[in-house]
Enzyme design. Structure first.
Site, mmCIF file in Angstrom:
data_model
loop_
_atom_site.group_PDB
_atom_site.id
_atom_site.type_symbol
_atom_site.label_atom_id
_atom_site.label_comp_id
_atom_site.label_asym_id
_atom_site.label_seq_id
_atom_site.Cartn_x
_atom_site.Cartn_y
_atom_site.Cartn_z
ATOM 1 N N LYS A 1 0.839 -1.199 0.000
ATOM 2 C CA LYS A 1 0.000 0.000 0.000
ATOM 3 C C LYS A 1 0.872 1.246 0.000
ATOM 4 O O LYS A 1 0.626 2.197 -0.745
ATOM 5 C CB LYS A 1 -0.871 0.043 1.258
ATOM 6 C CG LYS A 1 -2.093 -0.822 1.218
ATOM 7 C CD LYS A 1 -2.822 -0.739 2.561
ATOM 8 C CE LYS A 1 -3.902 -1.780 2.661
ATOM 9 N NZ LYS A 1 -4.451 -1.944 3.998
ATOM 10 N N GLN B 1 -5.263 -1.131 10.046
ATOM 11 C CA GLN B 1 -5.226 -2.492 9.498
ATOM 12 C C GLN B 1 -5.893 -3.478 10.457
ATOM 13 O O GLN B 1 -5.526 -3.561 11.633
ATOM 14 C CB GLN B 1 -3.759 -2.882 9.251
ATOM 15 C CG GLN B 1 -3.557 -4.216 8.572
ATOM 16 C CD GLN B 1 -4.020 -4.221 7.114
ATOM 17 O OE1 GLN B 1 -3.800 -3.269 6.384
ATOM 18 N NE2 GLN B 1 -4.677 -5.289 6.714
ATOM 19 N N ASP C 1 -11.578 3.129 4.341
ATOM 20 C CA ASP C 1 -11.991 1.721 4.292
ATOM 21 C C ASP C 1 -13.522 1.595 4.222
ATOM 22 O O ASP C 1 -14.045 0.535 3.904
ATOM 23 C CB ASP C 1 -11.510 0.989 5.563
ATOM 24 C CG ASP C 1 -10.341 0.059 5.268
ATOM 25 O OD1 ASP C 1 -10.126 -0.265 4.086
ATOM 26 O OD2 ASP C 1 -9.660 -0.347 6.226
#
Ligand code: NAD
Length: 297
Positions: A54, A98, A121
């Protein structure tokens, strides 16, 4: 029949190029550099690789990359303090914590502490509600990538019967909402579904998001149907190594389907590309600018 391969790797490369163009425009026209902050707790090797990829791609499209690596013993108070700091930082337009978090931390509490505008997200309860009611939301990256592949291949999805296998908050549920939004008739299947095979055989579109290697065989697929394989499973090979496979049995499904995503190279690359796209969308919204076309739905 041999299915058309839905090449997520190639589509994701095009999407990242579009993102890079928008990033360059934000810089030259407005002096703004979009920034993505990723928070990773612990040293899980798969998460480390994912976060590294990422970061690399964030920099490649011209955005700022902020990485916060914390020990897995980090307290909830310290993690919430970091989220508050990132919420207040004008250089940060997207925040990703995460998952999964270590067991002593309350994931819902942490995710819902993120400013919904920066929730790239799309897991904050506000974004879940906005998506569910058909309003402008931050859309979770993996289902967003699946929808982009489906729209690119089919054009309109209206009237198609979609069966989504898996009801997670991250993939299955938002996928079903997006397909409903595109006027599909949606059936959600899960671990307690009775006679999954019969249900899947009725589908024009199958989205498999289960986490069970090759569980969907070709004889469950209606001839000509489109198969989106979200699963990522590592299995042992005869030569003592391992390889990645999806939740569908690729060879037997590709022999019947009209179109199918491979694993790897299908949905996976779309997820990171959509994360970058969401960050540019978030940056544009935060600055009251017109939203870039083609980066969200
Ligand atoms: P999850 O474990 O949260 O959810 C799995 C779902 O599958 C559950 O809702 C469960 O009800 C259902 N299920 C379990 N066994 C079943 C069965 N026998 N029949 C029907 N349904 C069953 O998983 P998740 O986070 O949604 O991820 C699913 C898969 O997708 C995993 O392989 C994961 O690695 C992968 N994934 C890939 C990406 C990507 O970028 N490609 C992103 C997220 C997840």
């Amino acid at each position: 029949m041999t299915a058309h391969i839905l090449d997520g790797k190639a589509f994701a490369a095009k999407l990242r190029a579009q993102v890079a163009t928008h990033v360059a425009r934000l810089k030259t026209d407005h002096g703004i550099v979009p920034g993505l902050a990723v928070v990773l707790l612990g040293d899980d090797p798969a998460s480390q690789v994912y976060v590294r990829n990422k970061g690399k791609m964030t920099v490649e499209v011209g955005m700022q990359n902020f990485e916060h690596r914390l020990p897995d013993t980090t307290s909830e108070a310290d993690l919430l303090a970091l989220v508050a700091q990132l919420n207040a930082d004008p250089a940060v337009h997207g925040i990703l914590v995460q998952l999964p978090l270590p067991a002593h931390l309350n994931s819902d509490l942490v995710i819902n502490a993120i400013d919904p505008v920066k929730d790239v997200d799309g897991f904050h309860i506000s974004n879940v509600g906005l998506l569910g009611t058909g309003q402008k939301a931050m859309v979770p990256c993996t289902p967003l990538g699946c929808l982009m592949l489906l729209r690119d291949y089919h054009g309109s999805l209206a009237g198609k019967h979609a069966v989504v296998i898996g009801r997670s908050n991250i993939v299955g549920k938002p996928m079903a909402q997006l397909l409903l939004g595109d006027s599909c008739t949606v059936t959600m299947a899960h671990s307690r579904t009775v006679d999954l095979a019969t249900m899947v055989r009725q589908a024009d579109i199958v989205v498999a998001a289960v986490g069970r290697a090759q569980m969907v065989p070709g004889d469950w697929i209606k001839p000509g149907a489109t198969v989106i394989d979200v699963g990522i499973n590592r299995i042992a090979t005869d030569d003592g190594g391992t390889r990645l496979v999806g939740d569908v049995d690729f060879d037997s499904c590709a022999a019947v389907a009209g179109a199918i995503t491979p694993v790897p190279g299908g949905v996976g690359p779309m997820t990171i590309a959509c994360l970058l796209a969401n960050t540019v969308t978030a940056c544009s919204r935060a600055n009251g600018l017109a939203e870039p076309v083609g980066l969200t739905v």
